[in-house]
Design a protein around this motif. Structure first.
Motif, PDB file in Angstrom:
ATOM      1  N   LEU A  13       0.825  -1.201   0.000  1.00 29.33           N
ATOM      2  CA  LEU A  13       0.000   0.000   0.000  1.00 29.33           C
ATOM      3  C   LEU A  13       0.862   1.255   0.000  1.00 29.33           C
ATOM      4  O   LEU A  13       1.964   1.273   0.554  1.00 29.33           O
ATOM      5  CB  LEU A  13      -0.921   0.008   1.220  1.00 29.33           C
ATOM      6  CG  LEU A  13      -1.907  -1.160   1.351  1.00 29.33           C
ATOM      7  CD1 LEU A  13      -2.822  -0.939   2.552  1.00 29.33           C
ATOM      8  CD2 LEU A  13      -2.733  -1.337   0.084  1.00 29.33           C
ATOM      9  N   SER A  14       0.349   2.309  -0.610  1.00 30.90           N
ATOM     10  CA  SER A  14       1.048   3.595  -0.620  1.00 30.90           C
ATOM     11  C   SER A  14       0.997   4.224   0.763  1.00 30.90           C
ATOM     12  O   SER A  14       0.252   3.763   1.642  1.00 30.90           O
ATOM     13  CB  SER A  14       0.386   4.538  -1.627  1.00 30.90           C
ATOM     14  OG  SER A  14      -0.933   4.871  -1.188  1.00 30.90           O
ATOM     15  N   PHE A  15       1.766   5.312   0.947  1.00 25.23           N
ATOM     16  CA  PHE A  15       1.748   5.990   2.242  1.00 25.23           C
ATOM     17  C   PHE A  15       0.338   6.444   2.600  1.00 25.23           C
ATOM     18  O   PHE A  15      -0.120   6.242   3.732  1.00 25.23           O
ATOM     19  CB  PHE A  15       2.687   7.199   2.236  1.00 25.23           C
ATOM     20  CG  PHE A  15       2.434   8.143   3.377  1.00 25.23           C
ATOM     21  CD1 PHE A  15       2.764   7.790   4.680  1.00 25.23           C
ATOM     22  CD2 PHE A  15       1.824   9.379   3.158  1.00 25.23           C
ATOM     23  CE1 PHE A  15       2.501   8.645   5.746  1.00 25.23           C
ATOM     24  CE2 PHE A  15       1.558  10.241   4.217  1.00 25.23           C
ATOM     25  CZ  PHE A  15       1.901   9.876   5.511  1.00 25.23           C
ATOM     26  N   GLU A  16      -0.344   7.057   1.638  1.00 21.66           N
ATOM     27  CA  GLU A  16      -1.686   7.576   1.911  1.00 21.66           C
ATOM     28  C   GLU A  16      -2.641   6.451   2.302  1.00 21.66           C
ATOM     29  O   GLU A  16      -3.413   6.574   3.262  1.00 21.66           O
ATOM     30  CB  GLU A  16      -2.224   8.320   0.684  1.00 21.66           C
ATOM     31  CG  GLU A  16      -1.545   9.654   0.399  1.00 21.66           C
ATOM     32  CD  GLU A  16      -0.158   9.506  -0.216  1.00 21.66           C
ATOM     33  OE1 GLU A  16       0.600  10.498  -0.216  1.00 21.66           O
ATOM     34  OE2 GLU A  16       0.169   8.390  -0.689  1.00 21.66           O
ATOM     35  N   GLU A  17      -2.583   5.348   1.559  1.00 19.29           N
ATOM     36  CA  GLU A  17      -3.464   4.215   1.856  1.00 19.29           C
ATOM     37  C   GLU A  17      -3.102   3.573   3.193  1.00 19.29           C
ATOM     38  O   GLU A  17      -3.973   3.289   4.024  1.00 19.29           O
ATOM     39  CB  GLU A  17      -3.361   3.172   0.741  1.00 19.29           C
ATOM     40  CG  GLU A  17      -3.970   3.610  -0.582  1.00 19.29           C
ATOM     41  CD  GLU A  17      -3.688   2.619  -1.695  1.00 19.29           C
ATOM     42  OE1 GLU A  17      -4.552   2.453  -2.564  1.00 19.29           O
ATOM     43  OE2 GLU A  17      -2.593   2.005  -1.692  1.00 19.29           O
ATOM     44  N   ALA A  18      -1.806   3.342   3.395  1.00 23.40           N
ATOM     45  CA  ALA A  18      -1.349   2.682   4.621  1.00 23.40           C
ATOM     46  C   ALA A  18      -1.647   3.528   5.855  1.00 23.40           C
ATOM     47  O   ALA A  18      -2.037   3.008   6.902  1.00 23.40           O
ATOM     48  CB  ALA A  18       0.147   2.386   4.533  1.00 23.40           C
ATOM     49  N   SER A  19      -1.474   4.835   5.723  1.00 28.76           N
ATOM     50  CA  SER A  19      -1.729   5.735   6.846  1.00 28.76           C
ATOM     51  C   SER A  19      -3.207   5.732   7.224  1.00 28.76           C
ATOM     52  O   SER A  19      -3.564   5.661   8.406  1.00 28.76           O
ATOM     53  CB  SER A  19      -1.275   7.153   6.486  1.00 28.76           C
ATOM     54  OG  SER A  19      -1.450   8.026   7.577  1.00 28.76           O
ATOM     55  N   ALA A  20      -4.065   5.800   6.211  1.00 29.55           N
ATOM     56  CA  ALA A  20      -5.511   5.797   6.472  1.00 29.55           C
ATOM     57  C   ALA A  20      -5.955   4.459   7.062  1.00 29.55           C
ATOM     58  O   ALA A  20      -6.758   4.412   8.010  1.00 29.55           O
ATOM     59  CB  ALA A  20      -6.267   6.087   5.177  1.00 29.55           C
ATOM     60  N   ILE A  21      -5.425   3.376   6.512  1.00 36.47           N
ATOM     61  CA  ILE A  21      -5.788   2.035   6.986  1.00 36.47           C
ATOM     62  C   ILE A  21      -5.340   1.828   8.430  1.00 36.47           C
ATOM     63  O   ILE A  21      -6.090   1.318   9.276  1.00 36.47           O
ATOM     64  CB  ILE A  21      -5.155   0.958   6.070  1.00 36.47           C
ATOM     65  CG1 ILE A  21      -5.936   0.834   4.765  1.00 36.47           C
ATOM     66  CG2 ILE A  21      -5.095  -0.391   6.767  1.00 36.47           C
ATOM     67  CD1 ILE A  21      -7.293   0.209   4.903  1.00 36.47           C
ATOM     68  N   SER A  22      -4.103   2.210   8.737  1.00 38.91           N
ATOM     69  CA  SER A  22      -3.582   2.001  10.091  1.00 38.91           C
ATOM     70  C   SER A  22      -4.345   2.832  11.112  1.00 38.91           C
ATOM     71  O   SER A  22      -4.615   2.371  12.226  1.00 38.91           O
ATOM     72  CB  SER A  22      -2.081   2.324  10.148  1.00 38.91           C
ATOM     73  OG  SER A  22      -1.832   3.677   9.818  1.00 38.91           O
ATOM     74  N   SER A  23      -4.713   4.062  10.735  1.00 39.99           N
ATOM     75  CA  SER A  23      -5.493   4.907  11.646  1.00 39.99           C
ATOM     76  C   SER A  23      -6.863   4.293  11.913  1.00 39.99           C
ATOM     77  O   SER A  23      -7.348   4.290  13.052  1.00 39.99           O
ATOM     78  CB  SER A  23      -5.654   6.313  11.057  1.00 39.99           C
ATOM     79  OG  SER A  23      -4.413   6.976  10.983  1.00 39.99           O
ATOM     80  N   ARG A  24      -7.469   3.770  10.859  1.00 41.26           N
ATOM     81  CA  ARG A  24      -8.793   3.142  10.997  1.00 41.26           C
ATOM     82  C   ARG A  24      -8.704   1.903  11.895  1.00 41.26           C
ATOM     83  O   ARG A  24      -9.539   1.700  12.787  1.00 41.26           O
ATOM     84  CB  ARG A  24      -9.305   2.766   9.606  1.00 41.26           C
ATOM     85  CG  ARG A  24     -10.589   1.936   9.582  1.00 41.26           C
ATOM     86  CD  ARG A  24     -11.801   2.756  10.006  1.00 41.26           C
ATOM     87  NE  ARG A  24     -13.010   1.954   9.972  1.00 41.26           N
ATOM     88  CZ  ARG A  24     -13.812   1.842   8.915  1.00 41.26           C
ATOM     89  NH1 ARG A  24     -13.519   2.489   7.783  1.00 41.26           N
ATOM     90  NH2 ARG A  24     -14.900   1.104   8.969  1.00 41.26           N
ATOM     91  N   PHE A  25      -7.687   1.088  11.665  1.00 41.06           N
ATOM     92  CA  PHE A  25      -7.521  -0.140  12.438  1.00 41.06           C
ATOM     93  C   PHE A  25      -7.254   0.178  13.903  1.00 41.06           C
ATOM     94  O   PHE A  25      -7.866  -0.403  14.808  1.00 41.06           O
ATOM     95  CB  PHE A  25      -6.366  -0.953  11.849  1.00 41.06           C
ATOM     96  CG  PHE A  25      -6.168  -2.300  12.486  1.00 41.06           C
ATOM     97  CD1 PHE A  25      -7.212  -3.202  12.583  1.00 41.06           C
ATOM     98  CD2 PHE A  25      -4.930  -2.679  12.973  1.00 41.06           C
ATOM     99  CE1 PHE A  25      -7.033  -4.457  13.153  1.00 41.06           C
ATOM    100  CE2 PHE A  25      -4.729  -3.926  13.546  1.00 41.06           C
ATOM    101  CZ  PHE A  25      -5.788  -4.822  13.636  1.00 41.06           C
ATOM    102  N   GLN A  26      -6.355   1.126  14.146  1.00 40.12           N
ATOM    103  CA  GLN A  26      -6.001   1.454  15.525  1.00 40.12           C
ATOM    104  C   GLN A  26      -7.178   2.063  16.281  1.00 40.12           C
ATOM    105  O   GLN A  26      -7.385   1.764  17.462  1.00 40.12           O
ATOM    106  CB  GLN A  26      -4.814   2.414  15.565  1.00 40.12           C
ATOM    107  CG  GLN A  26      -4.266   2.575  16.976  1.00 40.12           C
ATOM    108  CD  GLN A  26      -3.310   3.732  17.122  1.00 40.12           C
ATOM    109  OE1 GLN A  26      -3.365   4.695  16.359  1.00 40.12           O
ATOM    110  NE2 GLN A  26      -2.432   3.655  18.104  1.00 40.12           N
TER     111      GLN A  26
END
Length: 465
Positions: free
Chosen positions: A244-257
């Motif tokens: 995943l790109s930075f934008e995708e990974a950042s959004a995904i990790s924030s959602r998961f956390q």
């Protein structure tokens, strides 16, 4: 288990400190729960909560406090109970907790709470949290061991299993512990009479395999969420390693956390199930499928609660970002540089795919602390320039840790130890080997690995010139 279970722990230890209406509302919820699930299940739930809170306590100590709390609820839920029943009962229990010969678990910090009085003491006792390293996972006993223990302790076998399971999974919803216990006890009941029945055990274990995999995953991520300071940045790099790109990974990790933060410490399982089911849809959305691997896509075809444990064990790939802003640039701190520090940590993190999240997150947190301190200073550029060598040194250490774990997975342990001894010398070999053997695997214990990583960082700092 309904939302009313949320108030159970605080209601039993600390009666609502607000208006009488608030007290009655709390009491009503607890009494509804007691009425709905019955005294035995209620007691099991209380045992889960106190086993998680006091994992260092003996079975007898935890059972004692659970018995007291259950008696308090049972007594105060009667129609003719006095309005101040809870408050008086909780006060008596808090006084008993502070007694010289208290039969309750000896929790670190309890002495300080016992210097307080009244509501303050009860609040203090309720807020105590055990912070020592995680206990080892509960090893799956053999069929014979299960039947021996079941026959020996048939009357309280269930509550003993609750205690052992809960104290080793102290950051997951209590409902999952009760579900796991129910399945385990059912297996013992069906498969131990009149003698050990191997086909029966095979069938039962097969049925529980998927739920056990999910529980191990959930326990790991909730443990990380509760204990790791910069878990989001480690998660972001982790998803970056999966494509995943930075934008995708950042959004995904924030959602998961955010989902973990909301649900891990809630007693009922519905919250985390809903959050993870919703998260799976976001993680496996059509827009991301082209960027991810075939193995990732296979995971996404599984049921929601099987997808995430599947993704969790996928092989990660290190990624390089050659065009990265110099970390000593003040642009890193400017508001126009959207998520500048987050992106900087992501770029560092995705280069390292062999270390576990607890190790990666601990080092990233150190880098983040250095950079954010400079961003708050009067002269940002001067501060970052001064700290440049420290940042490079910490990043280099991260690469050493990553390389160490990579070799740990490839080499036999004696060969690995010899290699580390040659590279690090006698004074450091134990710290590095301990870290590798305990913390290179992806599902490493967060508290222990955070501590071991900090030890290695300290060695690295002490040996620097």
């Amino acid at each position: 288990m309904r939302n009313t279970a949320l108030v159970l722990f605080s209601a039993l230890i600390v009666p609502a400190l607000l208006a009488d209406k608030g007290k009655n509302y709390t009491k009503e919820n607890v009494c509804q729960e007691l009425s709905a699930i019955g005294i035995e299940k209620f007691k099991e739930m209380v045992t889960v909560l106190y086993s998680q809170k006091f994992p260092n306590g003996t079975f007898e100590e935890v059972k004692c406090v659970a018995d007291e709390m259950t008696k308090l609820a049972e007594k105060c839920c009667k129609d003719d109970a006095s309005p101040d029943c809870y408050d008086k009962g909780a006060t008596e229990i808090s006084e008993k907790s502070c007694g010289k010969d208290s039969p309750f678990p000896k929790h670190p910090g309890i002495e300080q709470c016992c210097t307080l009085q009244g509501h303050e003491r009860k609040l203090c006792l309720a807020s105590l949290r055990y912070s020592a390293d995680e206990l080892p996972s509960l090893l799956e006993p053999t069929n014979e061991e299960i039947c021996t223990e079941y026959t020996k302790h048939e009357k309280d076998y269930s509550v003993r299993y609750v205690y052992e399971f809960a104290r080793r999974h102290r950051n997951i919803p209590a409902g999952f512990v009760l579900n796991a216990t129910q399945h385990h006890v059912r297996m013992a009941e069906r498969c131990c009479r009149p003698a050990v029945k191997i086909p029966c055990f095979l069938q039962e274990r097969l049925q529980m395999e998927s739920s056990n995999i999910f529980l191990r995953f959930l326990s790991n991520v909730c443990n990380n969420q509760v204990n790791l300071k910069s878990y989001k940045f480690g998660l972001s790099a982790y998803y970056g390693n999966l494509g995943l790109s930075f934008e995708e990974a950042s959004a995904i990790s924030s959602r998961f956390q955010s989902g973990l933060e909301k649900c891990c410490l809630q007693p009922q399982p519905e919250c985390i199930i809903e959050e993870l089911t919703s998260f799976q849809k976001v993680l496996c959305s059509e827009s991301k499928l082209e960027a991810i691997s075939e193995d990732f896509r296979k995971c996404c075809r599984k049921p929601a609660l099987d997808t995430l444990p599947c993704v969790d064990v996928l092989k990660r790939q290190a990624r390089q970002y050659p065009h990265v802003a110099n970390p000593v640039s003040s642009q890193l701190c400017e508001e126009v540089q959207t998520h500048g520090i987050d992106r900087y940590l992501f770029v560092i993190g995705v280069k390292h795919a062999s270390i576990s999240l607890p190790v990666l997150t601990t080092v990233l947190d150190r880098i983040k602390s250095t950079v954010t301190a400079c961003c708050s200073s009067a002269d940002v550029t001067a501060c970052l320039t001064e700290k440049e060598s420290k940042l490079k040194k910490t990043t280099a250490l991260l690469s050493k840790l990553d390389d160490t774990c990579s070799r740990y997975f490839k080499l036999d342990l004696p060969v690995f130890k010899t290699l580390i001894q040659k590279e690090r010398g006698e004074t450091q070999v134990q710290a590095w080997v301990h870290l590798a053997t305990s913390c290179c695997s992806q599902r490493s214990p967060a508290q222990l690995c955070q501590k071991l990583t900090e030890d290695v960082i300290k060695y690295d700092d002490d040996t620097s010139v």
